[in-house]
Design an enzyme around this catalytic site. Structure first.
Site, PDB file in Angstrom:
ATOM      1  CE1 TYR A  21      -4.222  -1.542  -0.057  1.00 30.43           C
ATOM      2  CE2 TYR A  21      -2.966  -3.239   1.081  1.00 30.43           C
ATOM      3  CZ  TYR A  21      -4.093  -2.844   0.376  1.00 30.43           C
ATOM      4  OH  TYR A  21      -5.074  -3.753   0.100  1.00 30.43           O
ATOM      5  CE1 TYR A 149      -7.278  -6.589   3.109  1.00 35.14           C
ATOM      6  CE2 TYR A 149      -6.303  -8.403   4.344  1.00 35.14           C
ATOM      7  CZ  TYR A 149      -6.270  -7.522   3.278  1.00 35.14           C
ATOM      8  OH  TYR A 149      -5.237  -7.578   2.375  1.00 35.14           O
ATOM      9  CG  ASP A 250      -9.960 -15.047   6.138  1.00 34.35           C
ATOM     10  OD1 ASP A 250      -8.926 -15.565   6.608  1.00 34.35           O
ATOM     11  OD2 ASP A 250      -9.935 -14.074   5.364  1.00 34.35           O
ATOM     12  CE  LYS A 279      -1.874 -11.625   7.550  1.00 34.56           C
ATOM     13  NZ  LYS A 279      -3.209 -11.216   7.176  1.00 34.56           N
TER      14      LYS A 279
HETATM   15  C1  LIG Z   1      -3.762 -11.168   5.783  1.00 34.80           C
HETATM   16  C2  LIG Z   1      -5.112 -11.700   5.565  1.00 34.80           C
HETATM   17  C3  LIG Z   1      -5.505 -12.190   4.319  1.00 34.80           C
HETATM   18  C4  LIG Z   1      -4.606 -12.132   3.100  1.00 34.80           C
HETATM   19  O1  LIG Z   1      -3.442 -12.852   3.256  1.00 34.80           O
HETATM   20  P1  LIG Z   1      -2.161 -12.544   2.320  1.00 34.80           P
HETATM   21  O2  LIG Z   1      -1.182 -13.600   2.701  1.00 34.80           O
HETATM   22  O3  LIG Z   1      -1.715 -11.150   2.678  1.00 34.80           O
HETATM   23  O4  LIG Z   1      -2.625 -12.633   0.915  1.00 34.80           O
HETATM   24  C5  LIG Z   1      -6.782 -12.710   4.197  1.00 34.80           C
HETATM   25  N1  LIG Z   1      -7.609 -12.772   5.256  1.00 34.80           N
HETATM   26  C6  LIG Z   1      -7.271 -12.308   6.472  1.00 34.80           C
HETATM   27  C7  LIG Z   1      -8.232 -12.426   7.614  1.00 34.80           C
HETATM   28  C8  LIG Z   1      -6.012 -11.754   6.673  1.00 34.80           C
HETATM   29  O5  LIG Z   1      -5.670 -11.277   7.882  1.00 34.80           O
END
Ligand SMILES: *Cc1c(COP(=O)(O)O)cnc(C)c1O
Length: 447
Positions: A21, A149, A250, A279
Site C-alpha cells: 500500500y 478483510y 477466514d 500467516k
Molecule cells: C492477511 C489476511 C488475508 C490475506 O493474506 P495474504 O497472505 O496477505 O494474501 C486474508 N484474510 C485475512 C483475515 C487476513 O488477515
C-alpha cells in the site's frame, strides 16, 4: 552496513520498489532491517527495535528460531521444491494430516495455496464449484460482514468491507456481494439480536443466490481490528445450515493461537464448511496458506463436472514451507502458548489502560494477544512511524488504529516497552495536534 551503503540502499528502494500500500518513487520513511532474532529487529545503523507486529500476525515464535531454522535446513538438504502435480512428498502429506488433526472438527480435506489471498480465492471457488456440482449454479454470490478483510486479489477484494477494505477504487469492476453490518455485541457478551436478525433476513432473502457466508471468526483484522461475540458466530453456523448456505471461516489472522484458542472458531465451538489458514501457519518463515474443507464438499466437487477442483498453483505445497509449518506447529503445541496468550492479554490490558483517558483515544480493547488503541483521528504515518522507532519499538498503525500483536514468546519487560511506547506516542499526538476536544467516554473493552 555503513551509512553510505544504507543511503544507497534506500535510494534504490525509493526509486524502484513498491512496499505494501505504497507509492513508488515517493518519499516515505522505510527502515532498513539487516537481521532479526527473537522479538528484536536490527536496523542497518545497529539500533534494535522490539517488534509489536509479529510481521502482521505471522512470527508467533519470534525471528530466527533455532528449531524452525533447523527444519528449513534439513528440508533444503533433501529438496527445496518439486511440482505437486502428479508428485507428492512427505512434508506435504504429514502437514495435511497434522492440520486435519488440529483444525476444527470436520475440516478433513486440505488444499495448499501460496498466500492468504489465494487461500480465500480457493475457498470462494470451492463454494461456487460445490453448488455447480449440486445442480444449483445460481448460488454463486457471497455474504460478508462490514469491516471484514479477506485479502487483495480481485474476488477476495469483493468480500472485503467496501469502505474500510481499502479497495473502493475497484468497486465498479468487482463482483457485487451482499454485506451485513459488523456485529455489535462485545466479545465477552451475548450476540445482539438485531445483528442476528439482519443475518437471518439476508440469508432468507438471498439464500438462492448465495454460495457462502464468509467471515473472520470473532476477530476482524485489517478491516477494523474489531472483536465480536462468539454467540454471533454460533448463530451464523445455525442459520447457514437452516438456509443451505456454506460458512467460510477466514482464520488467516486468528489461526494458531493468537486469540487464546488454537482457532477462533473454538470460542463458539463451531466448525465452518471451509476454513482458510495462512500467516502464522509457517511460523512466519515464508508464504504459504491452506484451505480446508469438509469431505462432503470435496466429494460433491469430485462427482460434478469436470470432476476436479479447478485450481493448481505452481508452488503448491512447497516442501520448505511445509517442513517449517510442521516444525512451527510442533513448537507451538509443545509450548505453554495458552498461558503466554493469557499473560500477554493481561499485560496489554494493564499497559494500554492509560490510553483510555487520552483525548485522542476513542477506544482501547484487548482480546487474546491483540491490543488495539483506536484513535479519534487517523494518524499521519510520516510523523508517527519515526516516533515509534525513536522509542525503540516497531509498531505500524493504520488509519485510526494503533495495535499490538507481538510474537507469543515476548518477555514481560519487552511487552512493557511496547505498551509504554504506545501510551507515550498516542499522548504525544494530542500535544502535537493540540487536540483537546472532548471525546464520548473512552472505555476499555476487554476479554
Ligand atoms: C492477511 C489476511 C488475508 C490475506 O493474506 P495474504 O497472505 O496477505 O494474501 C486474508 N484474510 C485475512 C483475515 C487476513 O488477515
Amino acid at each position: 552496513m555503513d551509512t553510505t551503503q544504507t543511503r544507497a540502499l534506500l535510494d534504490t528502494d525509493r526509486k524502484f520498489v513498491w512496499h505494501p500500500y505504497s507509492a513508488c518513487g515517493v518519499e516515505a520513511p522505510v527502515f532498513p532491517v539487516t537481521a532479526a532474532k527473537g522479538v528484536r529487529l536490527t536496523l542497518a545503523d545497529g539500533r534494535e527495535l522490539i517488534d509489536g507486529m509479529a510481521s502482521w500476525w505471522c512470527m508467533i515464535h519470534g525471528y530466527n528460531h533455532p528449531a524452525l531454522n533447523a527444519a528449513v535446513e534439513r528440508q533444503l538438504g533433501d529438496m527445496a521444491h518439486v511440482m505437486f502435480g502428479g508428485l507428492t512428498h512427505p512434508p506435504a502429506v504429514t502437514l495435511a494430516d497434522r492440520l486435519v488433526e488440529i483444525a476444527p472438527a470436520g475440516m478433513d480435506r486440505v488444499f495448499f495455496a501460496d498466500s492468504g489471498s489465494v487461500a480465500v480465492e480457493v475457498a470462494l471457488k470451492m463454494a461456487i464449484q460445490y453448488w455447480i456440482a449440486c445442480g444449483r449454479p445460481a448460488k454463486r454470490r457471497f455474504l460478508s460482514l462490514r469491516n471484514g478483510y479477506h485479502g487483495d486479489t480481485l474476488h477476495a477484494m469483493s468480500v472485503c468491507d467496501p469502505v474500510t477494505g481499502m479497495h473502493t477504487l475497484f468497486n465498479e469492476i468487482l463482483p457485487r456481494q451482499f454485506f451485513l453490518p459488523a456485529p455489535h455485541a462485545a466479545v465477552d457478551g451475548p450476540a445482539d439480536p438485531v445483528d442476528v436478525a439482519a443475518l437471518e433476513s439476508a440469508l432468507s432473502e438471498h439464500g438462492d443466490e448465495l454460495a457462502a457466508l464468509i467471515l473472520e471468526p470473532v476477530v476482524q483484522g485489517a478491516g477494523g481490528m474489531r472483536f465480536y461475540s462468539p454467540d454471533y458466530l454460533r448463530a451464523a453456523r445455525e442459520l447457514c445450515d437452516r438456509y443451505d448456505v456454506l460458512l467460510i471461516a477466514d482464520e488467516i489472522a486468528t489461526g494458531f493461537g493468537r486469540t487464546g484458542r488454537l482457532f477462533a472458531c473454538e470460542h463458539a465451538d463451531v466448525s465452518p464448511d471451509i476454513l482458510c489458514l495462512g500467516k502464522a501457519l509457517t511460523g512466519g518463515y515464508m508464504t504459504m496458506a491452506a484451505t480446508l474443507a469438509r469431505a462432503q464438499i470435496a466429494d460433491a466437487i469430485a462427482r460434478g463436472e469436470p470432476g476436479v477442483f479447478m485450481h493448481g498453483p505452481t508452488f503448491m505445497a512447497n516442501p520448505l514451507a511445509c517442513a517449517v509449518s510442521l516444525a512451527s506447529i510442533d513448537l507451538l503445541l509443545a509450548s505453554p502458548w495458552q498461558q503466554r496468550v493469557h499473560r500477554i492479554a493481561q499485560a496489554l490490558r494493564d499497559g494500554l489502560m492509560p490510553c483510555a483517558s487520552l483525548p485522542t483515544v476513542a477506544d482501547v480493547r484487548v482480546f487474546g494477544a491483540i491490543g488495539v488503541v483506536e484513535l479519534t483521528h487517523p494518524v499521519d504515518m510520516k510523523t508517527v512511524q519515526p516516533l515509534f522507532v525513536e522509542q525503540g519499538v516497531w509498531v505500524r498503525p493504520f488509519g485510526k488504529l494503533v495495535y499490538l500483536m507481538p510474537p507469543l514468546i515476548i518477555a514481560p519487560e519487552d511487552l512493557a516497552m511496547l505498551t509504554s511506547a504506545v501510551v507515550r506516542v498516542t499522548a504525544d499526538l494530542g500535544v502535537r495536534d493540540g487536540a483537546a476536544a472532548p471525546v464520548d467516554s473512552p472505555r476499555v473493552r476487554s476479554a
